[in-house]
Design a protein around this motif. Structure first.
Motif, mmCIF file in Angstrom:
data_model
loop_
_atom_site.group_PDB
_atom_site.id
_atom_site.type_symbol
_atom_site.label_atom_id
_atom_site.label_comp_id
_atom_site.label_asym_id
_atom_site.label_seq_id
_atom_site.Cartn_x
_atom_site.Cartn_y
_atom_site.Cartn_z
ATOM 1 N N LYS A 184 -3.579 -1.660 4.785
ATOM 2 C CA LYS A 184 -4.811 -1.264 3.896
ATOM 3 C C LYS A 184 -5.620 -0.049 4.785
ATOM 4 N N PHE A 185 -5.747 -0.046 5.784
ATOM 5 C CA PHE A 185 -6.453 1.202 6.446
ATOM 6 C C PHE A 185 -5.359 2.152 7.380
ATOM 7 N N GLN A 204 -9.719 4.173 5.475
ATOM 8 C CA GLN A 204 -8.087 4.431 5.001
ATOM 9 C C GLN A 204 -7.810 5.672 5.611
ATOM 10 N N TYR A 262 2.017 2.529 5.003
ATOM 11 C CA TYR A 262 0.590 2.195 4.924
ATOM 12 C C TYR A 262 0.249 0.771 4.873
ATOM 13 N N TYR A 276 0.885 -1.285 0.001
ATOM 14 C CA TYR A 276 -0.034 0.125 -0.092
ATOM 15 C C TYR A 276 0.885 1.191 -0.096
#
Length: 918
Positions: free
Chosen positions: A513-514, A538, A511, A496
């Motif tokens: 996913k969220f 996110q 990062y 990410y």
């Protein structure tokens, strides 16, 4: 903040369609305006932009954010610019659209641009005629511009008589009158036949070059702003400049000087020189041995002026001897005859195929330069880039830079995608330190150059660049997802990405996913800084300073938030010192941070939804009292725009949960079963709160359909590797069936529209199902066996990578999976099609060979299927010419109106259009 949220909600609700509103027509789209080239003054007081309608004349606009009112409008104003002191706003005033459209092609160059200068205090506008280019000093006291306008009294338009000793300038170099204006009293000084010029940011002077009297009296001169006098730095036949830039705060100008006497523009050396205007001293900056600076090389200072960045290139081989017919003997000379051949040799050992080799040479290698730097204090030249590390991500404030090199992987790129070797470059010494070889993902380099982080093998790695040791950062973290779980390509899954570094290099921010995670580079211990996983939100850092190197330990970061379930977005802050996350904006809308004033606490942002145009708002970093600034398209409220977008849940090919955005037609009554157009590509549900792009092109204009009785659906599709056609088809059947089950879509009135990759999908779907009443398919691949061995003409790349590891998702070479290439190709199942289909291609398509459309059309025609093919002449992959954009949009609507609404077929649908020779 509750008041502001209410205000936003109210503005959305007020935009919802009510009775007695007009249906949108194609001509209405022409009037919608978008801001272009917006600039916020460094002191945060002024916002300017050019308001460009889809069809019509731009308008330059200046807002005083103190009063929140417009202080200037400029008809046909484009390319806005605010000087540092913010006492002037400039626009380039272009000819009207009518003038452009009615002027013959051969006369286009005669059209004139003007400069409009606006005093931000008095609001007075001053026009300067026929301006070619201009510069304004930082303090706003001086303007320098070149003009095509002839000096008063000059009635001789003819060029000087040719001279046998003429030293010709390069063909593209143009020379005009240079006007230097004292903006305090508007007094002017004119210098004739000027090429390049550079006005100092402070009140020092203007450096310029003059090409005069056949080049014999060329000179590089200086106009002193204080004494109003001219002097000459270099008087030499043929002397000229290619670039000049002033130091940001000192009376020093750097320039590239050369001579037209050498007419080989690629091999002509340009001497990099520093001139101190206060002491009248010159210093030449010498390239390393074997290197020279060419004409296209760029110069730039660091923000504080301690470094001068310049470009150079290795010395080129001498030009090969030219063989031309020049006498009787040459007509039968074997070498001369063969030299006139037209030939390209395609060899298996070539790193790139010839089309790609030609493209990269012309676009990158013909005039390729490499980055170098001159340290002003140490008077030291450091070569930063070279053939082993040719590409530098330049940040003029950084001490370490990231370099990349794809040359070792050129052959692999043809069938696997894009790969690079990465290295860290020390700006002080030029030392290169390897980071990773052959990576499809760009690493992140610490500000101190001590560490780098990169994604590989489904995890984030930390590399100590001094010891070259590797540490897996994310391997032990089970409660977070660091690999992109939406990746459905036959290639390595990406991560990410990275949020940045702490300035001292001690922490890398990663990062998931969220969330945003902080990893200590010494202990490798991780800390989660946000709590997005629990709410499917996110958090991502919003960079508002392009030169930002990293974060201080007590910085407060601006964050963008996005909820993956309900698609709502927001703005938040993260205090790195306390770890506190504070939500500033949140709701049923999309928020975008646009700009921050460099020297003031002033932010510009937009808020939008399907019914709310993304106008500019102003606020401070606390978002305490936001104010709406612009109202670019108030006419939105006059139209029956369509229903409020809704999220619809359905299942994908393998039973996965997917979402789509449903927009019901204006005036929809519960229980009505309406004609429905499905527009798709891959993931589309993130557009839930996007204001629809008001233009006419290769895709449907959303409100045009929802305002005129159609429901519109934007579904997500997840593909199965090796089965892109079947997986997208089953997903679309599931999505359409969901709309039918909801009682919204009429089962016999559902149409598909897709372009490029979605064009392929729609072309394939109708070979597998009769569920859809009509399809409009733009630029589809119809035969994967032929497309696989074709070329993307725009890039020159072989199309093989697209099928083996890219978008087409077969995952294997043609020879290893012939059955999959056939099974996913609509042309082989054309006899199964029972759905009317409208195909569209531009016959200059550089992405998908337009013959792919011909193949499908001919196959459908052979089996007497209902197929129409629209060939737009001279158009690329996406329609660019305005008449064609409008024409296709009208035909698309007419096609769906006939097949989904039962309206009488337009004449071209019934009988086509006969060829009409000139």
């Amino acid at each position: 903040m509750k008041a502001f949220h209410s205000l936003i909600a109210a503005s959305v609700l007020c935009s919802l369609p009510v009775a007695a509103k007009s249906n949108l027509e194609f001509k209405d789209v022409f009037d919608f305006r978008y801001a272009q080239g917006q600039q916020l003054s460094e002191n945060g007081q002024f916002l300017t932009f050019s308001a460009k309608p889809y069809r019509g004349n731009s308008e330059g606009v200046v807002y005083d954010l103190t009063t929140n009112k417009i202080i200037a409008r400029v008809p046909q104003g484009t390319q806005p610019y605010i000087n540092k002191a913010a006492n002037w706003v400039a626009f380039t005033q272009v000819p009207t659209l009518l003038e452009k459209e009615t002027t013959k092609k051969k006369d286009k160059k005669k059209l004139k641009n003007h400069l409009i200068l606006i005093d931000t205090q008095t609001h007075k506008q001053t026009i300067f005629n026929e301006v070619v280019d201009y510069q304004i000093s930082d303090d706003g006291n001086w303007l320098a511009y070149r003009t095509k306008e002839k000096p008063k009294g000059d009635k001789n338009d003819k060029k000087d008589d040719k001279s046998e000793s003429e030293i010709k300038a390069d063909k593209k170099d143009k020379f005009y009158s240079l006007i230097i204006v004292n903006l305090r009293n508007m007094s002017k000084t004119t210098i004739e036949h000027v090429g390049k010029f550079a006005l100092s940011p402070q009140e020092y002077g203007v450096l310029f070059n003059v090409h005069a009297e056949h080049g014999a009296k060329n000179h590089i001169g200086f106009f002193d702003l204080n004494t109003q006098t001219q002097s000459s730095l270099f008087n030499e036949p043929g002397v000229t400049l290619s670039q000049a830039v002033w130091h940001p705060s000192k009376p020093i100008v750097a320039f590239n000087m050369t001579n037209y006497v050498n007419d080989d523009t690629r091999r002509r050396d340009h001497q990099i020189t520093l001139w101190h205007s206060d002491t009248n001293t010159l210093k030449e900056i010498n390239n390393p041995i074997g290197w020279f600076t060419g004409k296209t090389a760029k110069l730039s200072w660091s923000e504080q002026g301690e470094r001068l960045y310049f470009q150079n290139r290795p010395v080129l081989e001498a030009k090969a001897k030219e063989f031309k017919y020049k006498d009787e003997a040459s007509l039968t000379d074997f070498d001369t005859i063969r030299a006139q051949k037209g030939l390209q040799v395609w060899h298996n050992n070539d790193a790139e195929i010839k089309t790609r080799e030609a493209k990269t040479w012309q676009q990158a290698n013909k005039n390729r330069h490499y980055q170098a730097v001159y340290h002003l204090n140490g008077e030291q030249v450091v070569q930063l880039a070279n053939e082993q590390a040719p590409n530098i991500r330049l940040n003029t404030e950084a001490n370490f830079l990231l370099a990349s090199n794809d040359k070792p992987h050129l052959e692999r790129i043809m069938y696997e995608g894009f790969f690079n070797d990465y290295a860290a470059i020390n700006v002080k010494t030029g030392e290169q330190t390897q980071i990773i070889e052959g990576s499809p993902f760009r690493p992140s380099l610490s500000p101190t150059g001590s560490h780098a982080a990169f994604f590989k093998d489904q995890q984030v790695w930390l590399k100590d660049l001094s010891s070259q040791s590797l540490s897996p950062l994310t391997k032990a973290i089970r409660e977070a997802i660091f690999v992109d779980d939406k990746h459905d390509y036959p290639s390595e899954q990406p991560g990410y990405g990275f949020a940045g570094w702490q300035l001292d290099g001690s922490i890398v921010y990663v990062y998931s996913k969220f969330d945003i995670w902080a990893f200590d580079v010494n202990t490798q211990q991780a800390k989660r800084l946000t709590k997005g996983r629990e709410t499917n939100t996110q958090y991502r850092v919003k960079y508002l300073d392009k030169n930002l190197l990293g974060f201080a330990a007590n910085d407060t970061l601006m964050l963008h938030t996005h909820n993956t379930e309900n698609k709502q977005s927001g703005v938040a802050t993260l205090d790195l010192a306390t770890g506190k996350v504070k939500t500033l904006l949140k709701g049923e809308a999309r928020y975008v941070l646009v700009a921050k004033a460099k020297n003031a606490d002033k932010l510009i942002f937009t808020t939008e939804s399907y019914h709310q145009f993304p106008d500019f708002w102003q606020t401070t970093s606390t978002f305490a009292k936001p104010k709406k600034v612009t109202d670019l398209n108030p006419q939105v409220k006059d139209f029956a725009w369509g229903g409020k977008p809704e999220l619809v849940q359905y299942k994908g090919y393998n039973g996965e949960d997917l979402q789509g955005v449903l927009i019901k037609p204006a005036g929809y009554k519960e229980g009505d079963k309406v004609p429905t157009v499905i527009y798709f590509y891959r993931y589309m549900s993130q557009r839930m709160y996007n204001f629809p792009k008001m233009e006419l092109n290769h895709r449907p204009n959303f409100p045009m359909f929802t305002s005129n009785g159609y429901a519109l659906f934007l579904p997500d599709i997840r593909f199965e590797i090796g089965k892109p056609g079947p997986s997208s088809t089953q997903t679309m059947i599931n999505a359409a069936q969901k709309l039918i089950d909801m009682g919204v879509a009429h089962p016999d009135k559902i149409g598909l529209q897709g372009h490029s990759w979605a064009g392929y999908q729609s072309a394939f779907m109708i070979t597998q199902t009769d569920m859809f009443k009509a399809v409009v398919s733009g630029a589809p691949v119809s035969n994967m066996t032929s497309a696989y061995s074709g070329i993307r003409l725009k890039s020159g790349l072989a199309r093989q990578f697209q099928y083996e590891t890219g978008q087409s998702r077969i995952g294997k070479p043609l020879t290893q999976a012939l059955n999959l290439y056939i099974e996913n190709s609509p042309v082989f199942f054309a006899d199964k099609v029972n759905t009317p289909v409208l195909l569209m291609f531009g016959d200059d398509d550089g992405a998908v060979p337009w013959q792919e459309g011909i193949q499908y059309y001919l196959a459908l025609r052979r089996h007497n299927k209902d197929a129409i093919f629209l060939q737009y002449e001279g158009e690329p992959h996406h329609l660019k010419k305005f008449p064609n954009q409008v024409d296709f949009s009208v035909r698309m609507m007419e096609y769906f109106d006939h097949h989904l609404k039962g309206k009488p077929a337009a004449e071209w649908i019934k009988n086509g259009i006969k060829h009409q020779p000139e």
